[in-house]
Design an enzyme around this catalytic site. Sequence first.
Site, PDB file in Angstrom:
ATOM      1  N   GLY A 145      28.157  -6.259  -8.044  1.00  0.00           N
ATOM      2  CA  GLY A 145      27.563  -7.798  -8.636  1.00  0.00           C
ATOM      3  C   GLY A 145      28.079  -8.256  -7.415  1.00  0.00           C
TER       4      GLY A 145
ATOM      5  N   MET B 114      32.004 -10.459  -4.882  1.00  0.00           N
ATOM      6  CA  MET B 114      33.120  -9.965  -4.880  1.00  0.00           C
ATOM      7  C   MET B 114      33.969 -11.117  -4.338  1.00  0.00           C
ATOM      8  SD  MET B 114      35.994  -8.333  -4.803  1.00  0.00           S
ATOM      9  CE  MET B 114      37.176  -9.083  -4.261  1.00  0.00           C
TER      10      MET B 114
ATOM     11  N   ASN C 118      36.187 -12.663  -2.515  1.00  0.00           N
ATOM     12  CA  ASN C 118      37.403 -12.634  -1.237  1.00  0.00           C
ATOM     13  C   ASN C 118      37.225 -14.203  -0.859  1.00  0.00           C
ATOM     14  OD1 ASN C 118      36.428  -9.553  -0.464  1.00  0.00           O
ATOM     15  ND2 ASN C 118      34.538 -10.675  -0.384  1.00  0.00           N
TER      16      ASN C 118
ATOM     17  N   HIS D 176      31.688 -17.673 -11.287  1.00  0.00           N
ATOM     18  CA  HIS D 176      32.312 -16.218 -11.655  1.00  0.00           C
ATOM     19  C   HIS D 176      33.025 -16.371 -10.542  1.00  0.00           C
ATOM     20  CE1 HIS D 176      33.409 -12.082 -14.263  1.00  0.00           C
ATOM     21  NE2 HIS D 176      33.938 -12.045 -12.704  1.00  0.00           N
ATOM     22  N   GLU D 177      33.154 -16.004  -9.929  1.00  0.00           N
ATOM     23  CA  GLU D 177      32.916 -15.938  -8.313  1.00  0.00           C
ATOM     24  C   GLU D 177      33.950 -17.317  -7.908  1.00  0.00           C
ATOM     25  OE1 GLU D 177      33.080 -13.014  -7.591  1.00  0.00           O
ATOM     26  OE2 GLU D 177      32.046 -12.613  -8.582  1.00  0.00           O
TER      27      GLU D 177
ATOM     28  N   HIS E   9      37.335 -17.320  -9.575  1.00  0.00           N
ATOM     29  CA  HIS E   9      38.159 -16.598  -8.769  1.00  0.00           C
ATOM     30  C   HIS E   9      38.936 -17.337  -7.742  1.00  0.00           C
ATOM     31  CE1 HIS E   9      37.746 -12.997 -10.989  1.00  0.00           C
ATOM     32  NE2 HIS E   9      36.909 -12.556 -11.001  1.00  0.00           N
TER      33      HIS E   9
ATOM     34  N   GLU F 106      39.819 -10.867 -14.478  1.00  0.00           N
ATOM     35  CA  GLU F 106      38.092 -10.846 -14.594  1.00  0.00           C
ATOM     36  C   GLU F 106      38.506 -11.736 -15.786  1.00  0.00           C
ATOM     37  OE1 GLU F 106      36.050  -9.956 -12.534  1.00  0.00           O
ATOM     38  OE2 GLU F 106      37.121  -8.697 -11.348  1.00  0.00           O
TER      39      GLU F 106
END
EC number: 3.4.11.7
Length: 957
Positions: free
Chosen positions: A357, A359, A361, A393-394, A397, A416
């Site tokens: 979906g 990532m 990075n 969501h990203e 992170h 996650e």
Amino acid sequence: MNFAEREGSKRYCIQTKHVAILCAVVVGVGLIVGLAVGLTRSCDSSGDGGPGTAPAPSHLPSSTASPSGPPAQDQDICPASEDESGQWKNFRLPDFVNPVHYDLHVKPLLEEDTYTGTVSISINLSAPTRYLWLHLRETRITRLPELKRPSGDQVQVRRCFEYKKQEYVVVEAEEELTPSSGDGLYLLTMEFAGWLNGSLVGFYRTTYTENGQVKSIVATDHEPTDARKSFPCFDEPNKKATYTISITHPKEYGALSNMPVAKEESVDDKWTRTTFEKSVPMSTYLVCFAVHQFDSVKRISNSGKPLTIYVQPEQKHTAEYAANITKSVFDYFEEYFAMNYSLPKLDKIAIPDFGTGAMENWGLITYRETNLLYDPKESASSNQQRVATVVAHELVHQWFGNIVTMDWWEDLWLNEGFASFFEFLGVNHAETDWQMRDQMLLEDVLPVQEDDSLMSSHPIIVTVTTPDEITSVFDGISYSKGSSILRMLEDWIKPENFQKGCQMYLEKYQFKNAKTSDFWAALEEASRLPVKEVMDTWTRQMGYPVLNVNGVKNITQKRFLLDPRANPSQPPSDLGYTWNIPVKWTEDNITSSVLFNRSEKEGITLNSSNPSGNAFLKINPDHIGFYRVNYEVATWDSIATALSLNHKTFSSADRASLIDDAFALARAQLLDYKVALNLTKYLKREENFLPWQRVISAVTYIISMFEDDKELYPMIEEYFQGQVKPIADSLGWNDAGDHVTKLLRSSVLGFACKMGDREALNNASSLFEQWLNGTVSLPVNLRLLVYRYGMQNSGNEISWNYTLEQYQKTSLAQEKEKLLYGLASVKNVTLLSRYLDLLKDTNLIKTQDVFTVIRYISYNSYGKNMAWNWIQLNWDYLVNRYTLNNRNLGRIVTIAEPFNTELQLWQMESFFAKYPQAGAGEKPREQVLETVKNNIEWLKQHRNTIREWFFNLLESG
């Protein structure tokens, strides 16, 4: 990583031993039977249209075809070896070798679909050794590695070899390497070459069309174990190091990486070398680089950080919403976590073909286009919410996962689960009227409770010892259960203490690795509550409890399992499948709470605030706790009556919770289905999104079990047509209302169509015909409904071909996805068979979309068996194309979850026996087999009860 589109790859073929000929015959017979069942429906499935011809797919150069051969290089520099004389036979890297810095250079050769590179790794050595080993897969070493001592003196390298069993390249020195001292570091330099095609992991190329011209983009995707496919590295999350990355690329392209550009140098008239600033310490899976010809949309955060989205020039306008939501949520998280973002910039880029979906990075987040690009004139509200939640969501992170990283993949949920929880908080801040806190129930809590009630579930913290096992834990337990228990925990220790604990955790472990126990310690310090003692019971064993309410106030706990025949003590748990439960309840609008300690074997008594002691206690208000509640039958009947009299006595989240609990309890034979079905009698007055979503979910299971039951299915259809009609008529086939109203309309109109409501189906067909004739532009929030049910109700070869043409013409990925669903909905097995054949045309169906299409076809009653049979017949092809390490391939077997006959179970078991190597699909195989066995037993136990309820209801008018 965003997992919702639920999707590392190893490019090698797995040799399997075939089972006995008898087993092959069984599977073959099963396929014939399945296809025959589908073909019996073909007579009336072509509609009233005349013959048509499918449009020829556009012939674009394939970007993900299997590589025809390795890049030109000496294949024997580091030959494969089965030498197991050293510690490289172990799965984990040794503690005494640690990378400190990587100088990494790559040069993609786009026309050749290959790349070359050089990496120099500064290494700290804390014990003597003659061997250094690090990860490498598929990419080849092209020159004997060079090794230098901290003094700068050259160390003679005796040999290097690949130990493929553990995906290592091993370098042997002529003499022993002594431990590093002070700041002295060894320097290991390796030259390598790899492919850019054949995969969506590692460093790869994909294509897009701009003004009719096919263009290329190359990018990376490394989580969890695919950095080793791009370059030699110590590919474990706790081997953090800094990076200086440089890329040599064609002059007409730009380059991106985690850090800002430090300098650009012209190599010659064709090539430019872009060098990026030195990074902060980070894990290998977060390393990212891309070479592109995209445009950008920019915002600046409140703290002055540039936030840039890179997108195809023709789609630049579709990045505006993501840019806005990025700034809003980014600013919110910097404030919430009391920690500024760590890098000088944050870029995002939409990749035309992307296996996951998104990532996370660090500094360069990569996205599937559907999750970043939103066109308000062409995209639905659900697409907008999807973009917002994935962006959030990203962004989470960048703190949870990047600044602080789990020490090992067994604690993946620290990445996650946290991102899945905080995404709702971020979007709730940016879009205040979307009810995102409540929607967490629909997206995470209640769906994963079904998964976690299977014997084939697993604890949140789970041992992983292979790349396949690592890949497999990117599942609903790590994401959604992780999110759900954080929701419960935040409520128990209070939001302000939860926030303070998160801040302390991030501050203490920034640029380091951490374990679950480290997070518990931070929360204990912030809250002064026994967080570890309580939460270990939720993370170190699978499953969750059901609280049985005896009388009004006495409660006991028991493990909840969907299979009543299952042994609740298996597999063994040190905690005995008992939980320390923060129990919350409301009584006369007064909220109380208590900690139910697992040591209280006889249960506990809740204190009533009502003098009579007989008031109804609504336990687990808004389903804040990760458990179910089972009342006595008389209490359930009272709840049904209360819903009928005034359903708003309960909050919308409570109504969703009560319905979900009741149907789950009935499915597990802990409650009579008649009691659960009685809760649906009030639905004609229900106007809220949350309860309707859970009703639709519960009913979908029942109708999937009775789909071929000619007596019972029509009764179910008739009843639920009546229940949904008032809200469907009230909302109508328009696109008015706020965000949540639009989501509700899509759900209830879709449910009306699913239940065979003629008016709803005729409306879908009418709009579909107008769309086919070009006389109407479909409202964006009705498009998926019209494509699906218009095609289902009146589709034929001509309309199917037209829909395929529109799929090829549109550039908006979200619209393409809707059209793919429409194509899968036709009730014509010839067209469905053609559609399945098109899955091998990489110029037409993107690699990222193949499993999506298979799943869509499986939702079609005509396609359910066809999709499953196609998977069986094409398994070798799928394994060769995606590899067994691909989580989407592993999960595709779950399309068989609605199966409910002994023959279907036999066919599944035979297929799995024929292909015993499941790779990342081991758990999904266990889950689908368990589910089908449960379905078979469910039909035996519940058909008569359910039939009796519907029969009596219809008899009574």
